[in-house]
Write an enzyme that holds these catalytic residues in place. Structure first.
Site, PDB file in Angstrom:
ATOM      1  N   CYS A 120      -0.231   3.421  -8.674  1.00 39.65           N
ATOM      2  CA  CYS A 120      -1.336   2.467  -8.811  1.00 39.65           C
ATOM      3  C   CYS A 120      -2.399   2.941  -9.817  1.00 39.65           C
ATOM      4  O   CYS A 120      -2.144   2.927 -11.014  1.00 39.65           O
ATOM      5  CB  CYS A 120      -1.923   2.172  -7.437  1.00 39.65           C
ATOM      6  SG  CYS A 120      -2.817   0.607  -7.368  1.00 39.65           S
ATOM      7  N   ARG A 154      -6.604 -10.216  -6.059  1.00 43.50           N
ATOM      8  CA  ARG A 154      -6.063  -8.925  -5.601  1.00 43.50           C
ATOM      9  C   ARG A 154      -4.682  -9.151  -5.040  1.00 43.50           C
ATOM     10  O   ARG A 154      -4.453 -10.093  -4.282  1.00 43.50           O
ATOM     11  CB  ARG A 154      -6.942  -8.314  -4.506  1.00 43.50           C
ATOM     12  CG  ARG A 154      -8.147  -7.600  -5.005  1.00 43.50           C
ATOM     13  CD  ARG A 154      -8.669  -6.595  -3.969  1.00 43.50           C
ATOM     14  NE  ARG A 154      -8.042  -5.286  -4.124  1.00 43.50           N
ATOM     15  CZ  ARG A 154      -8.283  -4.446  -5.121  1.00 43.50           C
ATOM     16  NH1 ARG A 154      -9.134  -4.760  -6.071  1.00 43.50           N
ATOM     17  NH2 ARG A 154      -7.680  -3.283  -5.190  1.00 43.50           N
ATOM     18  N   HIS A 220       2.095   2.097  -2.703  1.00 48.75           N
ATOM     19  CA  HIS A 220       1.484   3.001  -1.730  1.00 48.75           C
ATOM     20  C   HIS A 220       2.344   2.941  -0.475  1.00 48.75           C
ATOM     21  O   HIS A 220       3.354   2.261  -0.429  1.00 48.75           O
ATOM     22  CB  HIS A 220       0.073   2.512  -1.368  1.00 48.75           C
ATOM     23  CG  HIS A 220      -0.905   2.532  -2.491  1.00 48.75           C
ATOM     24  ND1 HIS A 220      -1.452   3.689  -2.972  1.00 48.75           N
ATOM     25  CD2 HIS A 220      -1.464   1.521  -3.201  1.00 48.75           C
ATOM     26  CE1 HIS A 220      -2.320   3.376  -3.944  1.00 48.75           C
ATOM     27  NE2 HIS A 220      -2.336   2.081  -4.100  1.00 48.75           N
TER      28      HIS A 220
HETATM   29  N1  GLN Z   1      -8.309   0.189  -9.252  1.00 50.32           N
HETATM   30  C1  GLN Z   1      -7.006  -0.295  -9.472  1.00 50.32           C
HETATM   31  C2  GLN Z   1      -6.772  -1.753  -9.156  1.00 50.32           C
HETATM   32  O1  GLN Z   1      -7.296  -2.307  -8.198  1.00 50.32           O
HETATM   33  C3  GLN Z   1      -6.086   0.624  -8.715  1.00 50.32           C
HETATM   34  C4  GLN Z   1      -6.108   0.441  -7.218  1.00 50.32           C
HETATM   35  C5  GLN Z   1      -5.239   1.396  -6.491  1.00 50.32           C
HETATM   36  O2  GLN Z   1      -4.964   2.505  -6.955  1.00 50.32           O
HETATM   37  N2  GLN Z   1      -4.822   1.004  -5.307  1.00 50.32           N
HETATM   38  O3  GLN Z   1      -6.052  -2.365  -9.882  1.00 50.32           O
END
Ligand code: GLN
Length: 268
Positions: A120, A154, A220
């Site tokens: 990520c 998101r 993740h």
């Molecule tokens: N900040 C990044 C995004 O939201 C990465 C998020 C993360 O590592 N979970 O795209």
């Protein structure tokens, strides 16, 4: 029968049969864990625990060095690097240190086949740049030919991916949470294809990216505890590069396999 009851009785630390371990082996892997204080969300540190433990169960020593901001690093020492995810704010804290201090040498080490897993936020910083939703452009080291743009949506939820690497069980599961949308350039190929979930950008069904032994993805979960077959793939690549061969006796992964099947059925 409940999954737990199917497990054969095993010694507390290992499910490797003693005779499977080559007592003569003195293999040692050096792992670098990048920015663990700033870049560790959704339990990404579990990936390090799994790499270390699965190596240990095969009689392979592991050293893990935490790479903090300001560190001087000889990247050629390392066999395997791990770079976890982080919020945009965590990425902003370390992006300059990462790119300016380490970009050139780490890129060279990765081109030389050092193994890298990045999740990520770490994955985004291996790319060419990450333009955040707030409009800030964070540089990346350009080890992967991808770029990321923060979106309004998101992508949150369980994700299943068929990874394009030579392992028997190619379906992997994980949990994604990112607003960054990643797009691949001509120099990168996807790590895999989305079965369910959003992946790189929610539209082209690609997930992650890979080149040489560098792998970035949005899984993740943590990724490797849920997908031990990918942990062994990384260990094998690192051992083959360092020693020219890798023997990894199988471990008892029946519980993990059963959990994968449940999740795959659920998300499909
Ligand atoms: N900040 C990044 C995004 O939201 C990465 C998020 C993360 O590592 N979970 O795209």
């Amino acid at each position: 029968m409940p999954i737990q009851q199917q497990r054969a009785p095993s010694p507390p630390m290992s499910t490797v049969v003693e005779s499977d371990i080559d007592e003569g082996t003195s293999m040692h892997l050096h792992i670098a864990h990048l920015y663990p204080a700033q870049m560790n969300i959704y339990g990404d540190r579990g990936n390090i625990i799994v790499l270390r433990q699965r190596a240990h169960w095969r009689g392979i020593d592991v050293t893990v060095d935490a790479i903090h901001p300001g560190a001087t690093v000889d990247w050629s020492r390392y066999d395997l690097c791990f770079f976890g995810g982080g919020q945009d704010s965590g990425q902003a804290l370390i992006a300059d240190d990462f790119v300016v201090r380490h970009g050139t040498e780490l890129r060279a080490a990765l081109a030389d086949g050092v193994v890298m897993l990045a999740i990520c936020g770490g994955y985004q910083l291996l790319g060419n740049y990450f333009k955040t939703h707030a409009g800030q452009t964070l540089p990346g080291i350009g080890a992967l030919d991808v770029h990321t743009v923060g979106g309004t949506q998101r992508f949150i939820g369980n994700i299943a991916v068929t990874v394009d690497v030579p392992i028997a069980q190619r379906n992997c599961i994980g949990f994604e949470n990112h607003s960054g949308q990643t797009f691949l350039g001509s120099g990168a190929r996807p790590l895999g294809t989305v079965i369910a979930g959003s992946g790189n950008n929610g539209s082209d069904k690609t997930e992650g990216a890979q080149v040489h032994n560098t792998f970035g993805c949005y899984l993740h979960g943590s990724f490797l505890p849920k997908n031990p077959q990918f942990a062994d793939f990384l260990l094998r690549r690192a051992l083959e590069r360092r020693y020219g061969h890798a023997e990894l006796p199988p471990l008892d992964d029946r519980a993990e396999g059963a959990a994968q099947r449940v999740m795959l059925d659920r998300v499909r």
